[in-house]
Design a protein around this motif. Structure first.
Motif, PDB file in Angstrom:
ATOM      1  N   ILE A   1       0.853  -1.174   0.000  1.00 54.61           N
ATOM      2  CA  ILE A   1       0.000   0.000   0.000  1.00 54.61           C
ATOM      3  C   ILE A   1       0.896   1.233   0.000  1.00 54.61           C
ATOM      4  N   ILE A   2       0.669   2.093  -0.992  1.00 52.38           N
ATOM      5  CA  ILE A   2       1.403   3.343  -1.092  1.00 52.38           C
ATOM      6  C   ILE A   2       0.374   4.455  -1.232  1.00 52.38           C
ATOM      7  N   SER A   3       0.427   5.396  -0.321  1.00 51.16           N
ATOM      8  CA  SER A   3      -0.522   6.523  -0.309  1.00 51.16           C
ATOM      9  C   SER A   3      -1.973   6.048  -0.360  1.00 51.16           C
ATOM     10  N   GLY A   4      -2.267   4.990   0.371  1.00 51.87           N
ATOM     11  CA  GLY A   4      -3.636   4.489   0.446  1.00 51.87           C
ATOM     12  C   GLY A   4      -4.103   3.691  -0.750  1.00 51.87           C
ATOM     13  N   LYS A   5      -3.203   3.389  -1.655  1.00 52.85           N
ATOM     14  CA  LYS A   5      -3.563   2.652  -2.871  1.00 52.85           C
ATOM     15  C   LYS A   5      -2.825   1.312  -2.866  1.00 52.85           C
ATOM     16  N   SER A   6      -3.523   0.233  -3.207  1.00 53.51           N
ATOM     17  CA  SER A   6      -2.931  -1.107  -3.206  1.00 53.51           C
ATOM     18  C   SER A   6      -2.268  -1.405  -4.546  1.00 53.51           C
ATOM     19  N   TYR A   7      -1.077  -1.998  -4.485  1.00 49.68           N
ATOM     20  CA  TYR A   7      -0.334  -2.382  -5.674  1.00 49.68           C
ATOM     21  C   TYR A   7       0.042  -3.858  -5.592  1.00 49.68           C
ATOM     22  N   TYR A   8       0.059  -4.507  -6.763  1.00 47.81           N
ATOM     23  CA  TYR A   8       0.324  -5.941  -6.847  1.00 47.81           C
ATOM     24  C   TYR A   8       1.374  -6.194  -7.917  1.00 47.81           C
ATOM     25  N   GLN A   9       2.217  -7.194  -7.689  1.00 46.91           N
ATOM     26  CA  GLN A   9       3.187  -7.565  -8.709  1.00 46.91           C
ATOM     27  C   GLN A   9       2.528  -8.510  -9.708  1.00 46.91           C
ATOM     28  N   ILE A  10       2.974  -8.417 -10.963  1.00 46.37           N
ATOM     29  CA  ILE A  10       2.427  -9.275 -12.015  1.00 46.37           C
ATOM     30  C   ILE A  10       2.624 -10.747 -11.656  1.00 46.37           C
ATOM     31  N   LYS A  11       3.748 -11.091 -11.031  1.00 45.43           N
ATOM     32  CA  LYS A  11       3.974 -12.498 -10.676  1.00 45.43           C
ATOM     33  C   LYS A  11       2.925 -12.991  -9.680  1.00 45.43           C
ATOM     34  N   GLU A  12       2.419 -12.108  -8.820  1.00 42.78           N
ATOM     35  CA  GLU A  12       1.358 -12.498  -7.884  1.00 42.78           C
ATOM     36  C   GLU A  12       0.044 -12.730  -8.625  1.00 42.78           C
ATOM     37  N   ILE A  13      -0.232 -11.888  -9.606  1.00 39.68           N
ATOM     38  CA  ILE A  13      -1.456 -12.043 -10.390  1.00 39.68           C
ATOM     39  C   ILE A  13      -1.391 -13.347 -11.179  1.00 39.68           C
ATOM     40  N   LYS A  14      -0.211 -13.657 -11.741  1.00 42.37           N
ATOM     41  CA  LYS A  14      -0.030 -14.929 -12.464  1.00 42.37           C
ATOM     42  C   LYS A  14      -0.268 -16.111 -11.531  1.00 42.37           C
ATOM     43  N   ARG A  15       0.240 -16.005 -10.305  1.00 39.01           N
ATOM     44  CA  ARG A  15       0.062 -17.087  -9.338  1.00 39.01           C
ATOM     45  C   ARG A  15      -1.417 -17.274  -9.006  1.00 39.01           C
ATOM     46  N   LEU A  16      -2.151 -16.183  -8.857  1.00 41.91           N
ATOM     47  CA  LEU A  16      -3.587 -16.278  -8.591  1.00 41.91           C
ATOM     48  C   LEU A  16      -4.310 -16.995  -9.723  1.00 41.91           C
ATOM     49  N   LEU A  17      -3.908 -16.702 -10.944  1.00 44.04           N
ATOM     50  CA  LEU A  17      -4.521 -17.358 -12.098  1.00 44.04           C
ATOM     51  C   LEU A  17      -4.157 -18.842 -12.144  1.00 44.04           C
ATOM     52  N   GLU A  18      -2.893 -19.150 -11.868  1.00 41.74           N
ATOM     53  CA  GLU A  18      -2.451 -20.549 -11.892  1.00 41.74           C
ATOM     54  C   GLU A  18      -3.126 -21.366 -10.797  1.00 41.74           C
ATOM     55  N   ASP A  19      -3.298 -20.754  -9.618  1.00 46.53           N
ATOM     56  CA  ASP A  19      -3.948 -21.448  -8.502  1.00 46.53           C
ATOM     57  C   ASP A  19      -5.468 -21.438  -8.619  1.00 46.53           C
ATOM     58  N   ARG A  20      -5.958 -20.826  -9.681  1.00 45.03           N
ATOM     59  CA  ARG A  20      -7.387 -20.723  -9.963  1.00 45.03           C
ATOM     60  C   ARG A  20      -8.165 -20.021  -8.850  1.00 45.03           C
ATOM     61  N   LEU A  21      -7.511 -19.041  -8.226  1.00 50.50           N
ATOM     62  CA  LEU A  21      -8.199 -18.216  -7.245  1.00 50.50           C
ATOM     63  C   LEU A  21      -8.999 -17.117  -7.938  1.00 50.50           C
TER      64      LEU A  21
END
Length: 119
Positions: free
Chosen positions: A71-91
């Motif tokens: 969280i930077i200045s009240g805004k959430s940020y995510y790394q692309i590798k985390e998004i890929k992991r969510l897709l792979e884990d079917r979350l």
């Protein structure tokens, strides 16, 4: 203050060299960014928009500890590798084409921001 005069041919040659250096730097940044796509940070709005999920779904993933974020200045940020992991884990039930759209649009957004940035 000292004034330095310059021949127009010398000035044109200097301008060409500066343009060459600028092009080289821009190309280096682009080739570096291709290698580090997984390390790219995107905001929650981009994730929700391009993966076609609600903000609540993303909040639930954060609350359950299923995705790492910053969280930077009240805004959430995510790394692309985390998004890929969510897709792979079917979350998240989005396809890889949505992830490709996310990466592509994020790069375009950064290019526009870089061009409009006051120097």
């Amino acid at each position: 203050m000292e004034i330095i005069g310059m021949d127009s041919e010398l000035y044109k040659e200097l301008a060409k060299k500066i343009d060459f250096i600028t092009d080289y730097i821009v190309n280096q940044k682009q080739s570096d960014s291709k290698e580090d796509v997984d390390e790219t940070w995107v905001d929650g709005y981009e994730v929700c928009t391009f993966l076609r999920i609600s903000e609540r779904t993303l909040q639930r993933l954060r609350s359950n500890g299923q995705v790492s974020y910053s969280i930077i200045s009240g805004k959430s940020y995510y790394q692309i590798k985390e998004i890929k992991r969510l897709l792979e884990d079917r979350l998240i039930k989005s396809g890889n084409d949505c992830l490709d759209d996310l990466i592509k649009q994020h790069k375009q957004y950064n290019e526009v921001r870089r061009k409009n940035k006051p120097q």
